[in-house]
Write an enzyme that holds these catalytic residues in place. Sequence first.
Site, PDB file in Angstrom:
ATOM      1  N   CYS A 106       0.784  -1.175   0.057  1.00 27.57           N
ATOM      2  CA  CYS A 106       0.027  -0.031   0.001  1.00 27.57           C
ATOM      3  C   CYS A 106       0.964   1.241  -0.030  1.00 27.57           C
ATOM      4  O   CYS A 106       0.762   2.185  -0.997  1.00 27.57           O
ATOM      5  CB  CYS A 106      -0.795  -0.139   1.168  1.00 27.57           C
ATOM      6  SG  CYS A 106      -0.008  -0.390   2.748  1.00 27.57           S
ATOM      7  N   TYR A 107       1.911   1.378   0.902  1.00 26.03           N
ATOM      8  CA  TYR A 107       2.603   2.525   0.820  1.00 26.03           C
ATOM      9  C   TYR A 107       3.570   2.702  -0.409  1.00 26.03           C
ATOM     10  O   TYR A 107       3.632   3.789  -0.822  1.00 26.03           O
ATOM     11  CB  TYR A 107       3.582   2.392   2.079  1.00 26.03           C
ATOM     12  CG  TYR A 107       3.190   2.752   3.426  1.00 26.03           C
ATOM     13  CD1 TYR A 107       2.504   3.923   3.839  1.00 26.03           C
ATOM     14  CD2 TYR A 107       3.327   1.772   4.347  1.00 26.03           C
ATOM     15  CE1 TYR A 107       1.935   4.221   5.184  1.00 26.03           C
ATOM     16  CE2 TYR A 107       3.042   1.951   5.910  1.00 26.03           C
ATOM     17  CZ  TYR A 107       2.267   3.078   6.051  1.00 26.03           C
ATOM     18  OH  TYR A 107       1.753   3.362   7.332  1.00 26.03           O
TER      19      TYR A 107
END
Lengths: 344, 344, 344, 344
Positions: C149-150
């Site tokens: 996600c990051y």
Amino acid sequence: MIRAGIVGGTGYTGVELLRLLLPHPEVEVQVITSRAEAGERVDAHFPNLRGVCDLSYTAPDPLVLTQLDVVFFATPHGVAMDSAPELLAQDVRVIDLGADFRLANPEVFAQWYGMAHRAPDVLREARYGLPEYYREIIAQSRLIANPGCYPTAVILGLAPLLEAGLLQQETLVADCKSGVSGAGRTGKVHLIVPEAADSVNAYGVSGHRHRPEIEAILSEISGNNIELQFTPHLMPMIRGIHATLYGRLRQPMSDANLQAVFAERYAQEPFVDVMPFGSHPATRSVRGANVCRIAVHQPRPGQVVVLSVIDNLVKGAAGQAVQNMNRLFALPETTGLTQIALLP
Amino acid sequence: MIRAGIVGGTGYTGVELLRLLLPHPEVEVQVITSRAEAGERVDAHFPNLRGVCDLSYTAPDPLVLTQLDVVFFATPHGVAMDSAPELLAQDVRVIDLGADFRLANPEVFAQWYGMAHRAPDVLREARYGLPEYYREIIAQSRLIANPGCYPTAVILGLAPLLEAGLLQQETLVADCKSGVSGAGRTGKVHLIVPEAADSVNAYGVSGHRHRPEIEAILSEISGNNIELQFTPHLMPMIRGIHATLYGRLRQPMSDANLQAVFAERYAQEPFVDVMPFGSHPATRSVRGANVCRIAVHQPRPGQVVVLSVIDNLVKGAAGQAVQNMNRLFALPETTGLTQIALLP
Amino acid sequence: MIRAGIVGGTGYTGVELLRLLLPHPEVEVQVITSRAEAGERVDAHFPNLRGVCDLSYTAPDPLVLTQLDVVFFATPHGVAMDSAPELLAQDVRVIDLGADFRLANPEVFAQWYGMAHRAPDVLREARYGLPEYYREIIAQSRLIANPGCYPTAVILGLAPLLEAGLLQQETLVADCKSGVSGAGRTGKVHLIVPEAADSVNAYGVSGHRHRPEIEAILSEISGNNIELQFTPHLMPMIRGIHATLYGRLRQPMSDANLQAVFAERYAQEPFVDVMPFGSHPATRSVRGANVCRIAVHQPRPGQVVVLSVIDNLVKGAAGQAVQNMNRLFALPETTGLTQIALLP
Amino acid sequence: MIRAGIVGGTGYTGVELLRLLLPHPEVEVQVITSRAEAGERVDAHFPNLRGVCDLSYTAPDPLVLTQLDVVFFATPHGVAMDSAPELLAQDVRVIDLGADFRLANPEVFAQWYGMAHRAPDVLREARYGLPEYYREIIAQSRLIANPGCYPTAVILGLAPLLEAGLLQQETLVADCKSGVSGAGRTGKVHLIVPEAADSVNAYGVSGHRHRPEIEAILSEISGNNIELQFTPHLMPMIRGIHATLYGRLRQPMSDANLQAVFAERYAQEPFVDVMPFGSHPATRSVRGANVCRIAVHQPRPGQVVVLSVIDNLVKGAAGQAVQNMNRLFALPETTGLTQIALLP
């Protein structure tokens, strides 16, 4: 100085006791226990205490605890009942923030908590620590059953009317909303932010352990057999209980007289705030403070709605425990309990 | 007793001043003003104060304010500058929680606040109220510019390194996260729960008023011309600032030496807590307390990350103002400021 | 119809896959596995699916999974690597939402994930599933490593500048804020509401597993060895990532040209929204949607700040996985991914 | 294609209508009005719509609106009543999401809304848009009064029991909890995060406009004169209504029979989900979906508690409006309304 100990110091009521007792002018906390964290500094777990608390957790040790003046149990049910007899025998005062001594009837305890009561003798000696109704008896006691959070909010809100015999008994409803800290400092999936934030749900609708406690105390105070429908709800907030209490008057009554019932009953109470008739107290108005704010409504003639808010960790737990300790040791009841609620 | 007044008593910094000053042992709050709410009781607006505050709002009146020992301005910029000269002339101490006296250069003020400074003479007399760096000068002052919330967190986090000349100046970044109370008690659409809860956004990325304040003070402390990239973010929470500060070392340095810079600089500071190297302070660990907690990291050799957290309303506003007042009146700096952070 | 299976169906990425795949016009989810909940209906665990999902969990069974066209792994690292070889051998496409195939170098994997890679051969075949940069190669692949996600937020925000060689490499900072769902559906104390709501903290400052992933991909895209300081923060919200990205230009550049770099790079991208220069995207603007919104700032000449927001469970996980699946099966990339973000 | 217009497009119900109507296969939104924002793009105000909505706001113009097939009013009370007559005269269908046509009796309207009804003739023609109880009559209507959010949750939860004559009428209590979006997109101080987050309070306890609406409809459905105590509460969340409904049975009844009343009544309803007896629905299970989930309890014999949850902006407003529109235009009622709730 009162030498105090806290058994079960890694939960929210334990750390809240520290927040209140560390600056208390007449108390020195000498012991805080945790089997799991024995040897670790308390402020490593609760960094809000850095700089104000040098204590480390120890494993609970009867030899140590019996040297104290008072021991607070901030533990799950079943713990305090095993230790209290020995402490009392050594003349140590005991304040149990758990449920072990709240229900006077050991059979009712067994039914709701799923275990036999292992200290029925000392249970007989326990007093229910709601100072607004049991102030004198508390002062003469050695073992205090600190009330549950929901019961505190509900009883303070309904008792003035039931004491005076003003309500029809069969129509009572207590619809209660609690912040998540009421569920304890425990890693359960349904309590994590993605589950419990931005959502509301009821739980235990068909039966919650606080119902028999509420009913027993309200029955005792009113002299009648009180039953009510109690519905707890989980709120997406950290602290606070909002009890919305419904009843019907036996006889017509003016708003002013209704208000007077509460105003007079609590006129001398330092920790019960009767707000103007028709007010809407918010839980944030008591965040961090040992106060119950109450407001009364009569939306239609005969229909009474009482709103009662507390901080579940203060007036609903640790603050009330300190209030009880003050009684036990003949201190002014407000000693160390004058924190102003944090708003916003 | 110090006779105190609060001008602008309906905002969050005003009510937070009351929370701290009402129990302060050396202060009596005699006046709290609000043009809009003049005549109304303060506790009607802030029910957390019911039972502890009998004050009512009054319209600000120079005849009354000049009778006091100290006046706090919890007002938007532009208000304090119009009243301070008269108060100072009557030997009343002034502590401005707004921005009127934070920027020593009136032209810089005009540029960032969109108005000419109307009291450039007293501006010269103002001292920046960050006791950790200006303690002595504050004690001799009559007019205190209480630092902004972001600047407090950023300066306390970066100054030890800049003071010691350890950082490359051109690589400084201050990525800051603030709770919504930092925006004030104001009915703006972007601050309501459906807009600001459960969401994060940056704002003022291209330029925020706290940047020139930070840069001026850090330049003064370090003796160099400091520029940094400052990015504020709105967080879905009520209180708290988390500053994540990035810099690069001029010379290699061990983790231990890096930690020592902070540990030594703040060893005697009652309100700065240097946590163990590599810690991750949470804003909730300072909620309601006049503390700045700081932790240092060196993820890769030469790359420094400093984490600095405060409660924007306490160490970032009202608490620091009381700390400054204590200095002005030669009281121990911690008087009335020992509240423990509310956790959870 | 594409026959799909989900391994690991009790976590947030698993249920989010269901939310997206159940109404997908070209997919039929035939299997969803959970060892712990085998035999139970999915909608008993996720009541949002009541009425739209008749599936029950099954224990993962190779005989069943190899009958499918595609299997999504929504599992902790270490699971997919053990099953992927057999599935690939049976010509089943595999999309791993976990970390097993994101790091091309098995030694780097071992270093950051604390275990040897048990399928280095198929690792070589894995393709990084960021369609905006690897669209063509994805289409020809059988095994997709769905990005973290990051990394999705950071890479989409920085890659256009690095690709064009515009940034000084040594000054890159990625300050990232994530909602709590990014930590998974797991009962950890630090994730419960009283701990994680109304508070902000950084974590993993000294090193987080997503850093090597970000650095490897940005290095590959840019053709240079990219290092950056990556700091993740836990936000008191459910969904969303806000990446605040800092860099310095090698050469002066106008705001318009800077904006053009992004506008042109993403002009044809259905799921990257380049907002007007100087915008401040909020995470709520992408809640539930497979979109990355990006805005560029140049606060001072040469200082670039890029803001990049995604929903960590959609473009940061399940949505991107569906986008990759669409590529694998030659469907239009937007098929089944047109949900509008839920605002408020 | 149905040509649709939205009057009042800057509030939460307006933008939620867009979220549902833009992907609706049989609708084209041609007009969205806002006097204040005329000329501005909708997606500048609601960035979640970037890329999916090219509309700009216009000032409301009868010449334009009368060219449409249906006009939704997402406006404060008093607006729709002034425009509806002209639209109906031009054979445009009208769906009012406000309160103008919900109370059939104009005198009751005047009493609760503080203004005379200015269109009593068309009021007579209005039909209450709760499809589960008025499906056939809605199909034949031209003017729909879309129910209030609280009434939707309360009526769906109580009507099956009242319809069947099973409850004592004098003991009904509806304790309702709403997210803050129910108060509208308006910059009021009591709705900002520092006021409304992390707190709970009741409001309008002595009388709320939704009470006469609930009572009138329940009276109509049951054929009796229904009065109930209705208490709304503000919750620290964005979306969702949780209605906790209390009543007493006239005659003893088994849990199974009680459940059957609901199961049978709603067996064919696409948007009412009767959960297993004794369930505890959470508002998040309906976030973003056009569903009402209901669960029944009988904590003690004769005491019934019904839990009913909706998303106030979907089944409580925009979703129900689209459901009504589908009825008006003889489309399958579920068209465009199959979004799955966003969980977490």
